[in-house]
Design a protein around this motif. Structure first.
Motif, mmCIF file in Angstrom:
data_model
loop_
_atom_site.group_PDB
_atom_site.id
_atom_site.type_symbol
_atom_site.label_atom_id
_atom_site.label_comp_id
_atom_site.label_asym_id
_atom_site.label_seq_id
_atom_site.Cartn_x
_atom_site.Cartn_y
_atom_site.Cartn_z
ATOM 1 N N LEU A 51 0.930 -1.119 -0.031
ATOM 2 C CA LEU A 51 0.052 0.133 -0.059
ATOM 3 C C LEU A 51 0.980 1.360 0.052
ATOM 4 O O LEU A 51 1.819 1.129 0.658
ATOM 5 N N HIS A 52 0.422 2.407 -0.444
ATOM 6 C CA HIS A 52 0.967 3.508 -0.472
ATOM 7 C C HIS A 52 -0.003 4.479 0.176
ATOM 8 O O HIS A 52 -0.967 4.697 -0.028
ATOM 9 N N ILE A 53 0.599 4.925 1.251
ATOM 10 C CA ILE A 53 -0.135 5.611 2.225
ATOM 11 C C ILE A 53 0.546 7.310 2.513
ATOM 12 O O ILE A 53 1.832 7.276 2.690
ATOM 13 N N LEU A 54 -0.331 8.190 2.212
ATOM 14 C CA LEU A 54 -0.051 9.454 2.586
ATOM 15 C C LEU A 54 -0.412 9.850 3.870
ATOM 16 O O LEU A 54 -1.280 9.818 4.360
ATOM 17 N N VAL A 55 0.764 10.514 4.437
ATOM 18 C CA VAL A 55 0.648 11.161 5.918
ATOM 19 C C VAL A 55 0.559 12.385 6.075
ATOM 20 O O VAL A 55 1.689 13.088 5.464
ATOM 21 N N ASN A 56 -0.186 13.085 6.658
ATOM 22 C CA ASN A 56 -0.058 14.448 7.009
ATOM 23 C C ASN A 56 0.074 14.734 8.491
ATOM 24 O O ASN A 56 -0.837 14.658 8.992
ATOM 25 N N GLY A 105 -4.324 7.916 18.153
ATOM 26 C CA GLY A 105 -4.273 8.218 16.775
ATOM 27 C C GLY A 105 -3.579 7.762 15.751
ATOM 28 O O GLY A 105 -3.235 7.842 14.572
ATOM 29 N N MET A 106 -2.615 6.697 16.243
ATOM 30 C CA MET A 106 -1.706 6.057 15.448
ATOM 31 C C MET A 106 -2.428 4.546 15.186
ATOM 32 O O MET A 106 -2.084 4.054 14.177
ATOM 33 N N ILE A 107 -2.883 3.857 16.158
ATOM 34 C CA ILE A 107 -3.750 2.681 15.978
ATOM 35 C C ILE A 107 -4.627 2.640 15.026
ATOM 36 O O ILE A 107 -4.474 1.661 14.201
ATOM 37 N N PRO A 108 -5.443 3.630 14.705
ATOM 38 C CA PRO A 108 -6.416 3.417 13.780
ATOM 39 C C PRO A 108 -6.039 3.196 12.339
ATOM 40 O O PRO A 108 -6.511 2.459 11.624
ATOM 41 N N TRP A 109 -4.871 3.954 11.808
ATOM 42 C CA TRP A 109 -4.575 4.109 10.478
ATOM 43 C C TRP A 109 -3.794 2.477 10.482
ATOM 44 O O TRP A 109 -3.951 2.054 9.001
ATOM 45 N N LEU A 110 -3.038 2.058 11.291
ATOM 46 C CA LEU A 110 -2.709 0.508 11.112
ATOM 47 C C LEU A 110 -3.901 -0.387 10.959
ATOM 48 O O LEU A 110 -3.707 -1.180 10.062
ATOM 49 N N LEU A 111 -4.905 -0.025 11.635
ATOM 50 C CA LEU A 111 -6.152 -1.096 11.371
ATOM 51 C C LEU A 111 -6.808 -0.884 10.303
ATOM 52 O O LEU A 111 -7.269 -1.930 9.457
ATOM 53 N N ALA A 154 -5.195 0.197 7.530
ATOM 54 C CA ALA A 154 -4.220 -0.435 6.395
ATOM 55 C C ALA A 154 -4.487 -1.984 6.180
ATOM 56 O O ALA A 154 -4.684 -2.524 5.060
ATOM 57 N N GLU A 155 -4.660 -2.574 7.483
ATOM 58 C CA GLU A 155 -5.012 -4.052 7.330
ATOM 59 C C GLU A 155 -6.182 -4.304 6.636
ATOM 60 O O GLU A 155 -6.529 -5.214 5.939
ATOM 61 N N LEU A 156 -7.422 -3.479 6.918
ATOM 62 C CA LEU A 156 -8.854 -3.647 6.369
ATOM 63 C C LEU A 156 -8.762 -3.584 4.886
ATOM 64 O O LEU A 156 -9.323 -4.228 4.432
#
Length: 453
Positions: free
Chosen positions: A171-176, A344-350, A352-354
């Motif tokens: 995956l390619h994820i943009l983070v701001n 605020g960090m755990i949700p984006w990992l979840l 990404a898995e979803l």
């Protein structure tokens, strides 16, 4: 001694100079140590220029109470929570104003085990002691210890325990990071993911911490703060984007088309993730917008419980209900296995898995948005909000299928539902409307007419 207006219901926030300064911070620090009978306290701070000065004052106050101060330096609020638990400290303080204007600062404080502090279990007594300012001479035994490296390492391991790296697709994820505190912490997580072979690629945006916030105060909940991230996720061809507020205890999502994913749909997605892991688990949600979450939880065999809005209510209910996860539409997400705290960090990992398992966010969210459209929160500034609320009650309650006053007034009108809440701090009423697949606008207008009649 004059009253301290920086003490709010659940934390400390105030305008620099008149409501909060180094002297006041010092008094708060000593009061905190006394009320918690603390011997070890974790201390972190956000990126604002004033935060270092205030944190120094708090550290000095704690040392003067004979406390060992475990210093995290620049960090996020959730890192204070995690370190308080990790080190078995008696409490934790993060100096932060999150998304408030630049001339503000504040503190978020927790007790042992990262349990929340509120007026009824310590905050009022801290305020009273800080106002009296009668602490006497310094006590012996105070010390300052730099634990930033150890704390962050332990925090990263704990965050990564929520994701199965083997299930992540490329995956390619943009983070701001919004020039807030998120950047260095995210980098530590990304480095640990890479070491585990995670096939993730990141594009970083506004990543360097800069307390002047040259790209605006980081608060993606406001629509005017979203266009930069929305445009960037499309321009870079990312699979999705995540943006944080200043102390990164809230995170916000954008799909690959640049569409903003409203918080209530994120709650539904994360509820589904946890119920796939633990059948029959309890999920908490706030009462403002509920139908999407409740439908998902029921379909997955879980138990949905409404909880009043606010981190203290959620953290207490997480413990009382044994909930695995709780989410607010305002983008606070709480996790049982993260000391019942928000991250605020755990949700984006979840997410990404979803996405790795189910495909792009856009169609996933579109299906839920079509089933249960919602208005988003609409604020009404009124001379007499309570009188306006009474008018709405009189107009709609006689026809309502159900009434819920868990948090404000919620009326189930059958095909549609609304929640109307008084603001705790301003002469505002906050309205949320949702439907069972029908248009939202006519119902918003009907409530608006009743409010303003």
């Amino acid at each position: 001694m004059a009253g301290l207006s920086c003490f709010k219901t659940y934390d400390i926030r105030g305008r620099l100079g008149d409501e909060l300064d180094a002297g006041i911070a010092y008094r708060i620090g000593r009061g905190f140590a006394r009320v918690l009978d603390a011997r070890r306290v974790v201390l972190g701070r956000d990126v604002r220029p004033s935060s270092e000065m205030l944190a120094d004052a708090v550290a000095r106050a704690l040392r003067d109470e004979g406390v060992e101060v475990l210093d995290l330096d620049l960090s996020g609020t959730e890192e204070t929570y995690a370190a308080t638990d990790h080190f078995g400290a008696d409490g934790g303080i993060c100096v932060t104003a999150s998304h408030n204007p630049l001339d503000y600062n504040g503190m978020k404080m927790v007790a042992r085990g990262a349990a929340p502090l509120a007026q009824d279990n310590g905050l009022a007594r801290i305020k009273a002691l800080a106002e009296e300012n009668d602490f006497g001479p310094a006590r012996p035994g105070g010390a300052l210890r730099d634990v930033a490296r150890e704390a962050r390492s332990a925090y990263v391991e704990r965050v990564l325990s929520f994701v199965d790296v083997a299930r992540l697709a490329p995956l390619h994820i943009l983070v701001n990071a919004g020039n807030g505190a998120a950047g260095p912490t995210f980098d530590a997580i990304a480095q640990a993911l890479a070491a585990r072979g995670a096939p993730l690629r990141f594009t970083r945006m506004y990543h360097a911490p800069d307390g002047r916030f040259p790209n605006g105060i980081p608060n993606p909940l406001l629509p005017e703060n979203r266009p930069d991230t929305a445009a960037a996720v499309v321009a870079h061809g990312a699979d999705f984007a995540v943006a944080w507020d200043g102390d990164f205890d809230r995170c916000f999502f954008f799909d690959h088309l640049g569409g903003f994913v409203d918080g209530e749909y994120v709650v539904g997605l994360l509820a589904e993730v946890f119920l796939s892991r633990e059948a029959g688990a309890t999920i908490l949600h706030d009462p403002r917008v509920i139908w999407n979450t409740r439908e998902i939880v029921a379909r997955a065999g879980g138990r949905a419980v409404a909880t009043p809005t606010g981190h203290v209510f959620f953290k207490r209910a997480m413990r009382a209900e044994g909930a695995i996860y709780g989410g607010e539409m305002s983008a606070h997400h709480y996790f049982r296995d993260f000391s019942h705290c928000d991250s605020g960090m755990i949700p984006w990992l979840l997410i990404a898995e979803l996405v790795s398992r189910n495909g792009p966010l856009a169609p996933l969210v579109a299906a839920r948005r079509a089933a249960h459209p919602s208005s988003g929160e609409i604020n009404f500034r009124l001379d007499d909000p309570e009188a306006a609320l009474s008018r709405v009650r009189a107009a709609f309650e006689p026809r309502a299928h159900g009434v819920d006053e868990t948090d404000g007034l919620s009326l189930d009108m059958g095909a549609w539902r609304f929640n109307l809440r008084l603001s705790n701090t301003e002469p505002l009423l906050r309205l949320n409307v949702e439907t069972r697949g029908g248009a939202v606008a006519p119902h918003v207008e009907a409530v608006r007419r009743a409010l303003q009649s």
